[in-house]
Design a protein around this motif. Sequence first.
Motif, PDB file in Angstrom:
ATOM      1  N   THR A  39      20.624  18.829   0.087  1.00  0.00           N
ATOM      2  CA  THR A  39      19.916  18.522  -1.157  1.00  0.00           C
ATOM      3  C   THR A  39      20.129  17.067  -1.543  1.00  0.00           C
ATOM      4  N   ARG A  40      19.197  16.588  -2.354  1.00  0.00           N
ATOM      5  CA  ARG A  40      19.242  15.219  -2.868  1.00  0.00           C
ATOM      6  C   ARG A  40      19.009  15.335  -4.380  1.00  0.00           C
ATOM      7  N   VAL A  42      18.913  13.630  -8.162  1.00  0.00           N
ATOM      8  CA  VAL A  42      18.693  12.354  -8.849  1.00  0.00           C
ATOM      9  C   VAL A  42      19.229  12.464 -10.272  1.00  0.00           C
ATOM     10  N   MET A  74      22.160  15.959   3.631  1.00  0.00           N
ATOM     11  CA  MET A  74      20.710  15.744   3.644  1.00  0.00           C
ATOM     12  C   MET A  74      20.289  15.126   4.971  1.00  0.00           C
ATOM     13  N   ASP A  75      19.052  15.412   5.379  1.00  0.00           N
ATOM     14  CA  ASP A  75      18.513  14.757   6.563  1.00  0.00           C
ATOM     15  C   ASP A  75      18.479  13.252   6.341  1.00  0.00           C
ATOM     16  N   ASN A  77      16.397  10.908   5.840  1.00  0.00           N
ATOM     17  CA  ASN A  77      15.066  10.483   5.426  1.00  0.00           C
ATOM     18  C   ASN A  77      15.183   9.642   4.167  1.00  0.00           C
ATOM     19  N   GLN A  80      12.978   6.996  -2.795  1.00  0.00           N
ATOM     20  CA  GLN A  80      12.771   5.890  -3.709  1.00  0.00           C
ATOM     21  C   GLN A  80      12.716   6.434  -5.130  1.00  0.00           C
ATOM     22  N   ASN A  82      11.305   5.266  -8.664  1.00  0.00           N
ATOM     23  CA  ASN A  82      10.440   4.251  -9.276  1.00  0.00           C
ATOM     24  C   ASN A  82      10.375   4.431 -10.786  1.00  0.00           C
ATOM     25  N   ARG A 212      10.408  -0.207  -8.201  1.00  0.00           N
ATOM     26  CA  ARG A 212      11.510   0.527  -7.589  1.00  0.00           C
ATOM     27  C   ARG A 212      12.810   0.234  -8.335  1.00  0.00           C
ATOM     28  N   THR A 322      10.105   8.318 -11.473  1.00  0.00           N
ATOM     29  CA  THR A 322       9.641   9.205 -10.404  1.00  0.00           C
ATOM     30  C   THR A 322      10.524   9.039  -9.179  1.00  0.00           C
ATOM     31  N   ALA A 323      11.115  10.116  -8.752  1.00  0.00           N
ATOM     32  CA  ALA A 323      11.920  10.110  -7.531  1.00  0.00           C
ATOM     33  C   ALA A 323      11.077  10.674  -6.396  1.00  0.00           C
ATOM     34  N   VAL A 324      10.889   9.886  -5.371  1.00  0.00           N
ATOM     35  CA  VAL A 324      10.000  10.268  -4.280  1.00  0.00           C
ATOM     36  C   VAL A 324      10.801  10.528  -3.006  1.00  0.00           C
ATOM     37  N   GLN A 325      10.498  11.638  -2.399  1.00  0.00           N
ATOM     38  CA  GLN A 325      11.074  11.979  -1.094  1.00  0.00           C
ATOM     39  C   GLN A 325      10.135  11.422  -0.028  1.00  0.00           C
ATOM     40  N   LEU A 326      10.608  10.475   0.777  1.00  0.00           N
ATOM     41  CA  LEU A 326       9.706   9.812   1.728  1.00  0.00           C
ATOM     42  C   LEU A 326       9.788  10.434   3.120  1.00  0.00           C
TER      43      LEU A 326
END
Lengths: 326, 196
Positions: A39-40, A42, A74-75, A77, A80, A82, A212, A322-326
Amino acid sequence: MKRSTLTLGVLMAVTLIVTCLPGARADDVTVSVNNPGGTRTVFLETIDGQPLTALDLGDGASQPLRVRVVDSSMDRNGFQVNAEMTNLYRSTGASAWDFSSSVPSSDVSLGYSTTPLNTLDVSALVQPVVDVVGSVPGGLCLLLGLGSCGLSFPDLTANLQTLTVPVDLGQLANLPIVPQAGQAGAFASPSFNGIGATDPAKPGVPSPTSLRMLGGGTGVAGPLLTSLDSTLGTTLSGVPLDSVLPIATVTALLQQTLGAAYDLLSGPQLTSILSTLTYTVDSLGAGSILGQSGTYTSYPTLNVSLPENLDPGTYEGTLVVTAVQL
Amino acid sequence: MIRARSVLLALAIGTILGLVPVRSADAIETLRFGVAPAGGGAQAFHLADGSTGQLRVFNKTDQPMVIELSAATASVDPSGSVAIGGVARGVEFEEDAVRLDAQSSRDVTFHVDGRAPATGPAAVVLAQIQGGDQPGSVVERLAVAVYLDGVPGPAVGDHDTHGRWAWALAATLAVVLVGVGITRAARRRWTLVRTT
């Protein structure tokens, strides 16, 4: 009908076993999963670590905050976090604003201190590969009539290892996730989320400025792998073979190599063969890093530059994160 | 026997459901909610034009909540940072909002219509708690990147679905008009043949 009931019963039993299986014993078959699936989380916080629910700038012009991302198995990956900002509208009461009197978002900006980033508690979950060599002791080898007494088992998948990764803020490229500092600048174009959602001037397709505040990328694997190889070598130094990979794997290979002779071995004879086995650890490849853990923190400051001739009053806006999983 | 089977079936379903945790693997989350591609094993969506994806949204709190879903365009700026833009018209959720009970999760389907950009994600799918914003507050949104497979072309947000229909309509009209023209010409010829 009985068969379908039985099938359901078996299905239940299997699923319950998977859920309730106790810790594996030493002689259990180890089942490893290649995707650790972590898990990630924020956290948006005040500078002293309280959850950030509002930013009251008072009469001042700036307010520091903290953005923290905590990865757990977490993997590798990227991510970000923003920020967008609405205009600040003059408050006329509870949940009421004068949209004709506002501080434009372009007068609101993000800035950073001289130490914009911090990184803590970084570790990598790796899947080592080892080469095992040994021999069947001379007398036993002759007794069994083996053509070759040498044993070689290359490229065996070893047990997963969690390696601590030292953090040097000057060498961030050595980390599994390379933290990226935030972008300083003004919110040139406003967001129309939150308070701004009811602004009559809201365009049909808003295009807010997105800055960012914290990022994490995968970077180049080379320096990281060199560092992990060194750590793995230290971690496994002096560790016995049966703690590095399942002994059942080795005995199965031994059985395959010796054929029918394996069944003639007594317990002590098998032990004598196993005692000759040693291993070397292969260099890690990029695919060997299955996951990572770590805490990545950024310290932005929200600044407001009040325009001249602004009507007196309290001005309110919404910071959209906004936390984005890239 | 039927009763026993029903009980077994209910138990089996319950057991299987029990294996689906509220917190999803590979998720990005806040203290209150989280999102992840449904099914696990991936952190972002890699989809083909015209396909669907499923976003898992979950409520970590002990209170029910409504999660609003949307999509925004994404682009990579010169610094390598991913900028989130306006509404991505090529991404449509089957539901704009979902109600989640306490400590529960749901998978929500969305459809993608667009081409891959030259680099980076084409869009992001967004989730935020409805009514989670207060005056002077902070709105927290969670997003998962959507990468499109295939040849780069117009971005998801710029992709004009209506334009595609307009072309199709124009082409159909052209075929009809040509058909009408051929029929009239044939009639004229037939008439000519008949009168001569």
